[in-house]
Design an enzyme around this catalytic site. Structure first.
Site, PDB file in Angstrom:
ATOM      1  N   HIS A  82       0.834  -1.198   0.000  1.00 15.13           N
ATOM      2  CA  HIS A  82       0.000   0.000   0.000  1.00 15.13           C
ATOM      3  C   HIS A  82       0.873   1.254   0.000  1.00 15.13           C
ATOM      4  O   HIS A  82       1.872   1.301   0.722  1.00 15.13           O
ATOM      5  CB  HIS A  82      -0.884   0.038   1.254  1.00 15.13           C
ATOM      6  CG  HIS A  82      -1.918  -1.034   1.284  1.00 15.13           C
ATOM      7  ND1 HIS A  82      -1.649  -2.288   1.754  1.00 15.13           N
ATOM      8  CD2 HIS A  82      -3.210  -1.033   0.886  1.00 15.13           C
ATOM      9  CE1 HIS A  82      -2.749  -3.029   1.648  1.00 15.13           C
ATOM     10  NE2 HIS A  82      -3.707  -2.291   1.129  1.00 15.13           N
ATOM     11  N   MET A 118       7.522  -3.361   5.679  1.00 16.91           N
ATOM     12  CA  MET A 118       8.184  -3.367   4.373  1.00 16.91           C
ATOM     13  C   MET A 118       8.951  -2.076   4.137  1.00 16.91           C
ATOM     14  O   MET A 118      10.022  -2.086   3.522  1.00 16.91           O
ATOM     15  CB  MET A 118       7.177  -3.612   3.249  1.00 16.91           C
ATOM     16  CG  MET A 118       6.567  -5.008   3.278  1.00 16.91           C
ATOM     17  SD  MET A 118       7.774  -6.356   3.437  1.00 16.91           S
ATOM     18  CE  MET A 118       8.802  -6.092   2.014  1.00 16.91           C
ATOM     19  N   GLU A 119       8.442  -0.970   4.642  1.00 17.23           N
ATOM     20  CA  GLU A 119       9.143   0.301   4.492  1.00 17.23           C
ATOM     21  C   GLU A 119      10.455   0.301   5.264  1.00 17.23           C
ATOM     22  O   GLU A 119      11.490   0.771   4.761  1.00 17.23           O
ATOM     23  CB  GLU A 119       8.237   1.454   4.928  1.00 17.23           C
ATOM     24  CG  GLU A 119       7.117   1.757   3.961  1.00 17.23           C
ATOM     25  CD  GLU A 119       5.981   0.731   3.921  1.00 17.23           C
ATOM     26  OE1 GLU A 119       5.153   0.790   2.988  1.00 17.23           O
ATOM     27  OE2 GLU A 119       5.901  -0.142   4.815  1.00 17.23           O
ATOM     28  N   ASP A 133      27.566   0.471  -3.211  1.00 11.69           N
ATOM     29  CA  ASP A 133      27.826   1.248  -4.419  1.00 11.69           C
ATOM     30  C   ASP A 133      28.953   2.255  -4.207  1.00 11.69           C
ATOM     31  O   ASP A 133      29.824   2.425  -5.063  1.00 11.69           O
ATOM     32  CB  ASP A 133      26.558   1.970  -4.872  1.00 11.69           C
ATOM     33  CG  ASP A 133      26.793   2.808  -6.112  1.00 11.69           C
ATOM     34  OD1 ASP A 133      27.260   2.248  -7.130  1.00 11.69           O
ATOM     35  OD2 ASP A 133      26.525   4.023  -6.071  1.00 11.69           O
TER      36      ASP A 133
END
Length: 164
Positions: A82, A118-119, A133
């Protein structure tokens, strides 16, 4: 583990079609989630990060910002999540004391009808990828490990705290 498990997967309907869970009948409650991750690296890489001597800049600050941005973009990355109006995202990175590593922790908060696990998990994942990176030119052997939910509170399922 003695976690309660649903008798069916909630992201599929009776016919097996993928669906976004309908949360409209749920009460809005204060919800928080904290996730963690670790980036293991060579001692020399940790020393360069500590001294601020990597060519790409301040690894910890850039990765912190990337983690916050990642949390906000979670529904674009994870199918069926969501879109949420997050009230707070806090991402912390620190050089570990026990190993050449960076420990990452993210806490997300909302008052809403669905959780923010999930966030928080996306935030630590994106922060860890950003560390990789920024330092890969000097250490391609870094490993991203221990991505996991550490704590969640709020909602019908109540509180969860990971075992140490």
């Amino acid at each position: 583990m003695s976690e309660e498990r649903p008798d069916r997967l909630t992201h599929f309907d009776a016919e097996g079609n993928a669906v976004m869970v309908d949360v409209s009948a749920k009460d809005e409650t204060a919800r928080t989630a904290t996730a963690g991750a670790r980036v293991l690296m060579a001692k020399e890489t940790a020393d360069l990060i500590r001294a601020g001597e990597l060519k790409k800049g301040d690894v910890l600050s850039v990765a912190q910002l990337a983690g916050i941005m990642g949390a906000k973009r979670t529904p674009e990355l994870i199918p069926l999540c969501h879109p949420l109006a997050l009230s707070s995202v806090k991402v912390e990175l620190r050089l570990a004391d026990d190993a050449p590593a960076i420990d990452i922790e993210a806490t997300c908060k909302i008052t809403g009808r669905t959780g923010v696990e999930m966030e928080a998990l996306t935030a630590v994942s994106v922060a860890a990828l950003t560390v990789y990176d920024m330092a890969k030119a000097v250490d391609k052997g870094m490993r991203i490990t221990d991505i996991r939910l550490l704590h969640k509170a709020g909602g019908k399922s109540g509180e969860y705290r990971a075992q140490p």
